[in-house]
Design a protein around this motif. Structure first.
Motif, short mmCIF file in Angstrom:
data_model
loop_
_atom_site.label_atom_id
_atom_site.label_comp_id
_atom_site.label_asym_id
_atom_site.label_seq_id
_atom_site.Cartn_x
_atom_site.Cartn_y
_atom_site.Cartn_z
N GLN A 95 0.83 -1.21 0.00
CA GLN A 95 0.00 0.00 0.00
C GLN A 95 0.87 1.26 0.00
O GLN A 95 0.57 2.22 -0.71
CB GLN A 95 -0.93 0.01 1.22
CG GLN A 95 -2.04 -1.01 1.13
CD GLN A 95 -2.82 -1.14 2.44
OE1 GLN A 95 -2.48 -0.54 3.45
NE2 GLN A 95 -3.86 -1.95 2.42
N LYS A 96 1.94 1.25 0.79
CA LYS A 96 2.84 2.40 0.83
C LYS A 96 3.53 2.60 -0.51
O LYS A 96 3.70 3.73 -0.97
CB LYS A 96 3.88 2.23 1.94
CG LYS A 96 3.32 2.44 3.33
CD LYS A 96 4.39 2.29 4.38
CE LYS A 96 3.81 2.48 5.77
NZ LYS A 96 4.82 2.34 6.82
N GLU A 98 2.38 1.74 -3.43
CA GLU A 98 1.37 2.25 -4.36
C GLU A 98 1.15 3.75 -4.13
O GLU A 98 1.09 4.54 -5.09
CB GLU A 98 0.05 1.49 -4.16
CG GLU A 98 -1.03 1.84 -5.14
CD GLU A 98 -2.28 1.00 -4.94
OE1 GLU A 98 -3.37 1.58 -5.03
OE2 GLU A 98 -2.17 -0.22 -4.70
N GLU A 99 1.08 4.15 -2.89
CA GLU A 99 0.90 5.56 -2.56
C GLU A 99 2.11 6.38 -3.01
O GLU A 99 1.96 7.45 -3.61
CB GLU A 99 0.69 5.72 -1.05
CG GLU A 99 0.39 7.12 -0.61
CD GLU A 99 0.12 7.21 0.88
OE1 GLU A 99 0.67 8.12 1.52
OE2 GLU A 99 -0.61 6.35 1.41
N LYS A 102 2.05 6.91 -6.72
CA LYS A 102 1.12 7.98 -7.10
C LYS A 102 1.76 9.35 -6.86
O LYS A 102 1.64 10.25 -7.70
CB LYS A 102 -0.18 7.87 -6.30
CG LYS A 102 -1.06 6.72 -6.74
CD LYS A 102 -2.32 6.63 -5.88
CE LYS A 102 -3.13 5.41 -6.25
NZ LYS A 102 -4.30 5.26 -5.36
#
Length: 134
Positions: A95-96, A98-99, A102
């Protein structure tokens, strides 16, 4: 049995780090000397090295404590319990990532749009304009 300074030296950490681990329930002295000094065993050294390895993999102190608890009573636990801890950590890391991807893409887009000329003043800088937009 050896004192905290010797354990710190063997593991390449400070005595303060060892006291922190003890305060947080990650390690416990095997005994105390007659004068009250903490005494540690070879197993204590293995635990500290386990902690350091787990930290190097990005595991939190709570996750490390859970793993140490399982390690101490391994016959009472399953590999699935251990894997659940590392799988959950992988999910957080994914998740990190992916963030961060972005963030990187958005920043790259406004960075690439800027001319970056040294002689141009920043009053019409496309990066500042992009950050000003709401």
């Amino acid at each position: 049995m050896f004192q905290i300074g010797e354990l710190a030296k063997r593991c390449g950490v400070t005595t303060e780090a060892l006291r922190f681990y003890e305060k947080n329930g990650l390690i416990m002295p095997a005994a105390r000397s007659e004068s009250g000094y903490r005494l540690y065993s070879d197993e204590s050294e293995k635990q500290v090295k386990f902690i350091l390895k787990a930290k190097s993999l990005g595991l939190s102190l709570d996750e490390i404590k859970d793993l140490l608890d399982i390690r101490l009573e391994a016959s009472e636990h399953s590999c699935a319990e251990v894997k659940a801890i590392t799988s959950a950590k992988l999910d957080v890391i994914d998740q990190k990532i992916e963030e961060l991807q972005k963030f990187r893409n958005a920043l790259k887009e406004i960075n690439d749009a800027c001319c970056g000329k040294v002689n141009d003043n920043a009053s019409h800088c496309s990066i500042l304009e992009a950050l000003d937009k709401q």
